[in-house]
Design a protein around this motif. Structure first.
Motif, short mmCIF file in Angstrom:
data_model
loop_
_atom_site.label_atom_id
_atom_site.label_comp_id
_atom_site.label_asym_id
_atom_site.label_seq_id
_atom_site.Cartn_x
_atom_site.Cartn_y
_atom_site.Cartn_z
N LEU A 231 0.82 -1.21 0.00
CA LEU A 231 0.00 0.00 0.00
C LEU A 231 0.85 1.26 0.00
O LEU A 231 1.99 1.28 0.48
CB LEU A 231 -0.91 0.02 1.23
N SER A 232 0.24 2.34 -0.51
CA SER A 232 0.86 3.66 -0.49
C SER A 232 -0.19 4.68 -0.07
O SER A 232 -1.40 4.49 -0.30
CB SER A 232 1.40 4.01 -1.88
N ALA A 233 0.27 5.76 0.56
CA ALA A 233 -0.64 6.84 0.97
C ALA A 233 0.00 8.19 0.70
O ALA A 233 1.24 8.30 0.62
CB ALA A 233 -0.99 6.71 2.45
N GLN A 234 -0.83 9.20 0.56
CA GLN A 234 -0.35 10.56 0.30
C GLN A 234 -1.35 11.57 0.82
O GLN A 234 -2.56 11.35 0.77
CB GLN A 234 -0.15 10.78 -1.21
N TRP A 235 -0.84 12.68 1.34
CA TRP A 235 -1.64 13.86 1.66
C TRP A 235 -0.91 15.07 1.08
O TRP A 235 0.32 15.05 0.93
CB TRP A 235 -1.79 14.05 3.17
N GLU A 236 -1.64 16.14 0.84
CA GLU A 236 -1.02 17.32 0.22
C GLU A 236 -1.72 18.60 0.65
O GLU A 236 -2.95 18.65 0.75
CB GLU A 236 -1.09 17.20 -1.29
N HIS A 237 -0.91 19.63 0.88
CA HIS A 237 -1.42 20.99 1.09
C HIS A 237 -0.57 21.99 0.31
O HIS A 237 0.61 21.74 0.01
CB HIS A 237 -1.40 21.36 2.57
N THR A 238 -1.19 23.12 0.00
CA THR A 238 -0.48 24.26 -0.56
C THR A 238 -0.13 25.21 0.58
O THR A 238 -1.00 25.60 1.37
CB THR A 238 -1.35 24.99 -1.61
N ILE A 239 1.14 25.60 0.64
CA ILE A 239 1.70 26.33 1.78
C ILE A 239 2.23 27.69 1.33
O ILE A 239 2.87 27.80 0.27
CB ILE A 239 2.86 25.54 2.43
N LEU A 240 2.02 28.71 2.15
CA LEU A 240 2.62 30.03 1.98
C LEU A 240 3.64 30.27 3.08
O LEU A 240 3.36 30.01 4.26
CB LEU A 240 1.53 31.11 2.07
N VAL A 241 4.82 30.74 2.70
CA VAL A 241 5.80 31.18 3.69
C VAL A 241 5.44 32.61 4.09
O VAL A 241 5.41 33.51 3.25
CB VAL A 241 7.24 31.14 3.15
N THR A 242 5.13 32.82 5.37
CA THR A 242 4.77 34.15 5.87
C THR A 242 5.99 34.84 6.46
O THR A 242 7.10 34.31 6.44
CB THR A 242 3.66 34.02 6.93
N GLU A 243 5.78 36.00 7.04
CA GLU A 243 6.90 36.75 7.63
C GLU A 243 7.50 36.05 8.83
O GLU A 243 8.68 36.24 9.14
CB GLU A 243 6.43 38.16 8.04
N ASN A 244 6.70 35.22 9.51
CA ASN A 244 7.23 34.57 10.71
C ASN A 244 6.89 33.09 10.80
O ASN A 244 7.04 32.48 11.87
CB ASN A 244 6.72 35.28 11.97
N GLY A 245 6.46 32.49 9.69
CA GLY A 245 6.13 31.07 9.73
C GLY A 245 5.48 30.61 8.45
O GLY A 245 6.02 30.82 7.37
N TYR A 246 4.31 30.00 8.58
CA TYR A 246 3.63 29.46 7.41
C TYR A 246 2.13 29.66 7.53
O TYR A 246 1.58 29.87 8.62
CB TYR A 246 3.92 27.97 7.26
N GLU A 247 1.48 29.57 6.39
CA GLU A 247 0.02 29.55 6.31
C GLU A 247 -0.37 28.40 5.38
O GLU A 247 0.18 28.28 4.28
CB GLU A 247 -0.52 30.87 5.78
#
Length: 260
Positions: A231-247
């Motif tokens: 078996l294989s699994a995957q999850w995905e999100h689109t990420i923004l680098v912010t001024e002090n971390g991520y969104e």
């Protein structure tokens, strides 16, 4: 090498809108998908929801000649699985649904595992641990971090639990184009790779296998499966680098950010 495009405030607003729309697609899909329907039923539902309900573009369709609105990757399929009229969802399946959406010229890309009720305990554990592996990478996103830090965190988490990371596919920059720079590997070494800057947008989307990391592409030219048929699994999100971390631009209604 594809250029890394730093997004300004206007671009980021558009990407937030696309991300929120894509999150709503998964909310609708959560209420729709069930055992016995075909994977083509799921494809048609998603395409109609994006185009008719949201007034957006189901941008997976037509990308590089791909003919459908979603990738649907079941059990040993690692990625790029094609929906089929003949493929019914079984009560023991684990299924990755991967969707991209375009709105006002900007894209969002996300995928989610659907774990059917009678999936084996080991299959359920793989899906759960792959989700956490993705978050182990996301949590490290901030200005000054390096891409190798993200890959190392994902790889270490998965391998400590006896899994392997697929090497042939990676996350990618995203914006007005589906595949911008940088490539985001899900394995690597700490303190190596591109230094992250505010305004970067990219996907994190680890593919985690129960057995060997080795994969092969089927004769249809799209569907990628594990060589050992595990078996294989995957999850995905689109990420923004912010001024002090991520969104997390594609954060869904049923998710919350980690506390640490």
């Amino acid at each position: 090498m594809k250029p890394v495009i730093i997004k300004n405030d206007a671009h980021i607003r558009c990407m937030r809108e696309s991300g929120a729309l894509l999150a709503s697609v998964f909310k609708a899909l959560d209420e729709y998908i069930e055992v016995g329907m075909t994977t083509m039923d799921v494809n048609d539902f998603v395409e109609a929801y994006i185009t008719d309900k949201l007034g957006a573009i189901a941008s997976t369709k037509g990308q590089y000649g791909y003919p459908y609105a979603i990738n649907v990757s079941t059990n040993e399929v690692v990625c790029h699985g094609m929906p089929k009229v003949s493929q019914k969802i079984k009560s023991s399946d684990i299924i990755n649904i991967d969707v991209t959406l375009k709105h006002n010229g900007y894209l969002a890309d996300s995928s989610k595992m659907y774990v059917m009720q009678e999936a084996s305990p080991l299959a359920k554990k793989l899906a759960k641990e792959t989700y956490q592996a993705m978050w182990e990478g996301i949590k490290l996103v901030k200005p000054g971090a390096k891409l190798g830090d993200i890959g190392h965190a994902i790889q270490s988490y998965a391998e400590r639990r006896g899994y392997s990371i697929v090497r042939e596919f990676c996350g990618h920059g995203i914006g007005s184009e589906m595949h911008e720079g940088p490539d985001v590997l899900h394995f690597g070494k700490r303190d190596t790779g591109l230094v992250l800057q505010p305004g970067m947008t990219f996907t994190i989307e680890p593919m985690v296998n129960q057995g060997s990391h080795k994969v092969k592409t089927l004769k249809d030219g799209w569907t990628v499966v594990t060589k050992d048929k595990k078996l294989s699994a995957q999850w995905e999100h689109t990420i923004l680098v912010t001024e002090n971390g991520y969104e997390v631009l594609t954060l869904r209604y049923d998710e919350s950010l980690p506390c640490d």
